[in-house]
Design a protein around this motif. Sequence first.
Motif, PDB file in Angstrom:
ATOM      1  N   GLY A 149       0.974  -1.372   0.001  1.00  0.00           N
ATOM      2  CA  GLY A 149       0.108   0.112   0.021  1.00  0.00           C
ATOM      3  C   GLY A 149       0.925   1.284   0.060  1.00  0.00           C
ATOM      4  N   GLY A 150       0.213   2.497   0.054  1.00  0.00           N
ATOM      5  CA  GLY A 150       1.031   3.686   0.071  1.00  0.00           C
ATOM      6  C   GLY A 150       1.382   4.421   1.221  1.00  0.00           C
ATOM      7  N   ASN A 151       1.236   3.630   2.438  1.00  0.00           N
ATOM      8  CA  ASN A 151       1.831   4.493   3.620  1.00  0.00           C
ATOM      9  C   ASN A 151       2.658   3.563   4.412  1.00  0.00           C
ATOM     10  N   ALA A 152       3.765   3.909   4.937  1.00  0.00           N
ATOM     11  CA  ALA A 152       4.618   3.046   5.746  1.00  0.00           C
ATOM     12  C   ALA A 152       4.301   2.471   6.951  1.00  0.00           C
ATOM     13  N   ARG A 153       3.513   3.182   7.698  1.00  0.00           N
ATOM     14  CA  ARG A 153       2.797   2.756   9.195  1.00  0.00           C
ATOM     15  C   ARG A 153       1.750   1.436   8.765  1.00  0.00           C
ATOM     16  N   GLY A 154       1.085   1.729   7.863  1.00  0.00           N
ATOM     17  CA  GLY A 154       0.061   0.400   7.737  1.00  0.00           C
ATOM     18  C   GLY A 154       0.272  -0.653   6.693  1.00  0.00           C
ATOM     19  N   SER A 155       1.271  -0.084   5.637  1.00  0.00           N
ATOM     20  CA  SER A 155       1.490  -1.177   4.561  1.00  0.00           C
ATOM     21  C   SER A 155       2.934  -1.934   4.594  1.00  0.00           C
ATOM     22  N   ARG A 156       3.304  -2.858   4.069  1.00  0.00           N
ATOM     23  CA  ARG A 156       4.462  -3.443   4.078  1.00  0.00           C
ATOM     24  C   ARG A 156       5.510  -3.585   2.935  1.00  0.00           C
ATOM     25  N   ILE A 157       6.528  -3.889   3.056  1.00  0.00           N
ATOM     26  CA  ILE A 157       7.393  -4.075   1.792  1.00  0.00           C
ATOM     27  C   ILE A 157       7.154  -5.596   1.187  1.00  0.00           C
ATOM     28  N   THR A 158       7.033  -5.796  -0.232  1.00  0.00           N
ATOM     29  CA  THR A 158       6.975  -6.921  -0.556  1.00  0.00           C
ATOM     30  C   THR A 158       7.964  -7.626  -1.423  1.00  0.00           C
ATOM     31  N   GLU A 159       8.686  -6.517  -1.818  1.00  0.00           N
ATOM     32  CA  GLU A 159      10.132  -6.672  -2.620  1.00  0.00           C
ATOM     33  C   GLU A 159      10.989  -5.423  -2.576  1.00  0.00           C
ATOM     34  N   ILE A 160      12.236  -5.644  -2.534  1.00  0.00           N
ATOM     35  CA  ILE A 160      13.283  -4.733  -2.343  1.00  0.00           C
ATOM     36  C   ILE A 160      14.463  -5.036  -3.426  1.00  0.00           C
ATOM     37  N   ALA A 161      14.980  -4.122  -4.136  1.00  0.00           N
ATOM     38  CA  ALA A 161      16.268  -4.184  -4.908  1.00  0.00           C
ATOM     39  C   ALA A 161      16.982  -2.992  -4.460  1.00  0.00           C
ATOM     40  N   ILE A 162      18.311  -3.260  -4.415  1.00  0.00           N
ATOM     41  CA  ILE A 162      19.267  -2.052  -3.916  1.00  0.00           C
ATOM     42  C   ILE A 162      20.407  -2.503  -4.898  1.00  0.00           C
ATOM     43  N   ILE A 163      20.801  -1.273  -5.775  1.00  0.00           N
ATOM     44  CA  ILE A 163      22.048  -1.274  -6.596  1.00  0.00           C
ATOM     45  C   ILE A 163      23.032  -0.176  -5.996  1.00  0.00           C
ATOM     46  N   ILE A 164      24.255  -0.771  -5.885  1.00  0.00           N
ATOM     47  CA  ILE A 164      25.370   0.100  -5.419  1.00  0.00           C
ATOM     48  C   ILE A 164      25.932   0.623  -6.565  1.00  0.00           C
ATOM     49  N   HIS A 165      26.175   1.921  -6.516  1.00  0.00           N
ATOM     50  CA  HIS A 165      26.898   2.744  -7.563  1.00  0.00           C
ATOM     51  C   HIS A 165      27.910   3.688  -7.184  1.00  0.00           C
ATOM     52  N   ASP A 166      29.087   3.641  -7.777  1.00  0.00           N
ATOM     53  CA  ASP A 166      30.341   4.194  -7.047  1.00  0.00           C
ATOM     54  C   ASP A 166      30.382   5.639  -7.992  1.00  0.00           C
ATOM     55  N   GLY A 167      29.224   6.243  -8.517  1.00  0.00           N
ATOM     56  CA  GLY A 167      29.215   7.640  -9.126  1.00  0.00           C
ATOM     57  C   GLY A 167      29.890   7.248 -10.616  1.00  0.00           C
ATOM     58  N   VAL A 168      30.631   6.063 -10.912  1.00  0.00           N
ATOM     59  CA  VAL A 168      30.908   6.177 -12.455  1.00  0.00           C
ATOM     60  C   VAL A 168      30.115   4.698 -12.929  1.00  0.00           C
ATOM     61  N   THR A 169      29.981   3.642 -12.039  1.00  0.00           N
ATOM     62  CA  THR A 169      29.332   2.352 -12.450  1.00  0.00           C
ATOM     63  C   THR A 169      28.887   1.723 -11.683  1.00  0.00           C
ATOM     64  N   VAL A 170      27.742   0.656 -12.010  1.00  0.00           N
ATOM     65  CA  VAL A 170      27.309  -0.178 -10.637  1.00  0.00           C
ATOM     66  C   VAL A 170      28.253  -1.221 -10.290  1.00  0.00           C
ATOM     67  N   ILE A 171      28.696  -1.437  -9.023  1.00  0.00           N
ATOM     68  CA  ILE A 171      29.441  -2.117  -8.363  1.00  0.00           C
ATOM     69  C   ILE A 171      28.761  -3.394  -7.753  1.00  0.00           C
ATOM     70  N   ASP A 172      27.637  -3.339  -7.123  1.00  0.00           N
ATOM     71  CA  ASP A 172      26.881  -4.341  -6.753  1.00  0.00           C
ATOM     72  C   ASP A 172      25.467  -4.455  -6.925  1.00  0.00           C
ATOM     73  N   ARG A 173      24.776  -5.369  -6.914  1.00  0.00           N
ATOM     74  CA  ARG A 173      23.214  -5.708  -6.834  1.00  0.00           C
ATOM     75  C   ARG A 173      22.816  -6.667  -6.130  1.00  0.00           C
ATOM     76  N   TRP A 174      21.602  -6.314  -5.430  1.00  0.00           N
ATOM     77  CA  TRP A 174      20.793  -7.417  -4.401  1.00  0.00           C
ATOM     78  C   TRP A 174      19.459  -7.089  -4.688  1.00  0.00           C
ATOM     79  N   GLU A 175      18.691  -8.196  -4.648  1.00  0.00           N
ATOM     80  CA  GLU A 175      17.021  -8.060  -4.543  1.00  0.00           C
ATOM     81  C   GLU A 175      16.603  -9.179  -4.079  1.00  0.00           C
ATOM     82  N   THR A 176      15.331  -9.059  -3.568  1.00  0.00           N
ATOM     83  CA  THR A 176      14.516 -10.290  -2.885  1.00  0.00           C
ATOM     84  C   THR A 176      13.215  -9.952  -2.773  1.00  0.00           C
TER      85      THR A 176
END
Length: 454
Positions: A15-42
């Motif tokens: 849903g649209g609010n952090a208090r009443g709703s929950r995360i179902t999927e997350i992706a995090i991409i690490i970028h060093d300012g030039v290129t992507v150096i790591d990636r994780w999702e679940t």
Amino acid sequence: MKNHEYAIVDIETTGGNARGSRITEIAIIIHDGVTVIDRWETLVNPQQEIPLPIFALTGITNEMVADAPVFDDIAEKVHGLLSDRIFVAHNVNFDYSFLCHQLSESGFKWSARKLCTVRAARKIKPGLPSYSLGNLCRSLDISLENRHRAGGDADATAILFSQLIASDSQQVIAQMIKKTAQDQRLPPNLPPQDFEQLPAKPGVYYFYNEARKVIYVGKAINIKKRVASHFTGNSTTPQRQHFLRDIYGISFEVCATELMALLLECTEIKKLWPTYNRALKRFEAKFGLYEYEARSGYRYLAIGKVGKFQRCIESFNTIHEGINLLRSLSEQFDIDHRFCKYCLPQVFEPFHHIDSEVLPNVDQHNAQIDKAIAFLADSRSSFAILDKGRSEEERSCIWVENGRFYGMGYIPTDVAITEAGLLKEYVIPYRSNQYIMQLIGNFAKKFPNKIITV
């Protein structure tokens, strides 16, 4: 840009609010300012049902997340990936508020500098038709696969981020990620120049949505400081999140005094009825004193609920105030109690509704009604509140006529006000109401030296 590392994040939620709703999927991409150096999702088990509209948008089903880790199980991993990195997202406050809230629930204290790719794109790539992620990708030829899934949206945001860095000849991003930068607190769709133009003076400010419709009106002693306070803090309530996302522009009107700002705010809210204003919408008198004539020719005084198209003689917050006034008028002007009604009838009463006792002479009775109404009119004073102006060349003026707020404006200091007609040339008329008169009355009692009668 290689001095910093960036965590480019996208989440899907129930849903649209952090208090009443929950995360179902997350992706995090690490970028060093030039290129992507790591990636994780679940995927993430939200421990609540995924609503059908969310499933229709993302394609994520309850079955898909049933065996996924709950957020507590991945909180340490998420915290490690986000720590000491600049948090980047498209409409950053949405993702940031969810992660801040759920990390806190899992026992991790976390905060970060933020970079919103919506705001960055508006500055670095001005003039595009839309800055939604999908439309930006079309405008900039960015491949966007698995739309509305965390991994697909995060990948597209990472490519967008790389393009923005490559096009950032004016060091816009470097300015935006400074801890003291306005972009750390401004809503994603608000142009910085709208905030920068705000004065540190009393007045009224207006928030606009994308269609340039006023959605909020506020007043302040210091407009800039008050507006900034709307954008501070990390409240996760849905109302605040929607409010901030809806702000696309700000305008303001400087007032000479706090009282003028209060009055203008009140009248503007009544006129514009903005979506996010609630408190002042409730300040309306609920009961009124009315006068009507029955078919018999006898005139009545009655207390009734205030109607939208009914003009009352006096208005009251409670019915008891109205009853007390009507009883007082009845005694003072010897008005037969049978012609004083404490509930305004839907249909004016005919003669035969009155009992058979001897009735007063109709002309004499109606004359007493006239006297009572005239007494109320005479008891309403006319006066002006003169105070400092917006500059030394003017004075501010609030004009009250016959007990009602007439209007306000500014009078040149070299103009001598000797009569009401001349004063009215300088004031803008506004609608009066009981709340406004309470404000004016309280001010008049506190500062009698600023009151003049004309």
